[in-house]
Design an enzyme around this catalytic site. Sequence first.
Site, mmCIF file in Angstrom:
data_model
loop_
_atom_site.group_PDB
_atom_site.id
_atom_site.type_symbol
_atom_site.label_atom_id
_atom_site.label_comp_id
_atom_site.label_asym_id
_atom_site.label_seq_id
_atom_site.Cartn_x
_atom_site.Cartn_y
_atom_site.Cartn_z
ATOM 1 N N ASP A 9 0.995 -1.030 -0.013
ATOM 2 C CA ASP A 9 0.188 0.014 0.179
ATOM 3 C C ASP A 9 0.764 1.365 -0.063
ATOM 4 O O ASP A 9 2.181 1.177 0.158
ATOM 5 C CB ASP A 9 -1.038 0.016 1.304
ATOM 6 C CG ASP A 9 -1.637 1.050 1.460
ATOM 7 O OD1 ASP A 9 -2.439 1.627 0.437
ATOM 8 O OD2 ASP A 9 -1.476 1.817 2.479
ATOM 9 N N ASP A 11 -0.105 5.299 0.873
ATOM 10 C CA ASP A 11 -0.370 6.300 2.180
ATOM 11 C C ASP A 11 -0.468 5.236 3.555
ATOM 12 O O ASP A 11 -1.253 4.473 3.554
ATOM 13 C CB ASP A 11 -1.805 6.976 1.986
ATOM 14 C CG ASP A 11 -1.607 7.774 0.765
ATOM 15 O OD1 ASP A 11 -0.653 8.708 0.729
ATOM 16 O OD2 ASP A 11 -2.114 7.503 -0.420
ATOM 17 N N ASP A 213 -1.962 -0.931 6.104
ATOM 18 C CA ASP A 213 -2.213 -0.176 7.326
ATOM 19 C C ASP A 213 -3.691 0.142 7.463
ATOM 20 O O ASP A 213 -4.081 0.666 8.503
ATOM 21 C CB ASP A 213 -1.541 1.345 7.069
ATOM 22 C CG ASP A 213 -2.202 2.254 6.379
ATOM 23 O OD1 ASP A 213 -2.537 1.811 5.367
ATOM 24 O OD2 ASP A 213 -2.646 3.476 6.826
#
Length: 267
Positions: A9, A11, A213
């Site tokens: 991922d 961000d 996240d």
Amino acid sequence: MTPRLIVSDLDGTLLGSDHRLHDSTVEVLRELVQQGHHLALASGRHYLDMRVFRDELGVPAHLISTNGAYTHDPDDGLVSASHLTPEHAHTLIHLPRPPQVRLSLYREAGWHVDAEAPHLLSLHASTGFTYDIVPPEQMDINGVGKVLYLGDPEALAELEDQAQAAHGEGLHITYSTLDSLEIMAGGVNKGVALAALLESLGLTAADCLAFGDNLNDTEMLTLAGEAQVMANAHPALFDRVPGAQRIGHHGEAAVAKWLQKRFELSR
């Protein structure tokens, strides 16, 4: 050496707190690709937005964008595209919502927002990616990869309930942040796109290392043989992927540090 697919991922994971790539991240990923490993970036971001980071890395990388709605190969070829049905897109565009909640559509060619929203551009400052303003009544219901609502979490929860009640069986509903509700066609997520990519590379899930996240990373992390969840992750993600390893904070280039140790890179 067994080639691995490293998928991350952006961000909150690969990018720092300034939404940029740390120098050490660039160096580590370049070295691993030079060793023969594969790289993929998987994000809720638009492909045109993600491409800037791939170009900065300067290595071949597949791009899984719009939470799995689109996959592009390292040469910018479109490998797959999955869109909401026009009926579902129409419903989502016209769900009643508070005026402060922004409506966005991600299409293959760009990003449409229902009204001016300069605060949304800070996330894309380093890439220059921007939106076009299109009133809801003029939004095209065809070719929509993702409907995105941005605003107060309580208002988003109500929109989630409405979307679920209207077309729940035909939608994949998730969050990329607490104030970002993202809806794709049913069966569209990062995990499904990752499974197809692994097959095309002749690799298995056991050969995959994944980093994430937030809740929209759940399926991707669940699939990967080695799943790493950031220290700054959404609290619910640890419960959703119980076998994942918790690593450091994205603001400290934790992905690069973990990969350096995992592959015994000398630095």
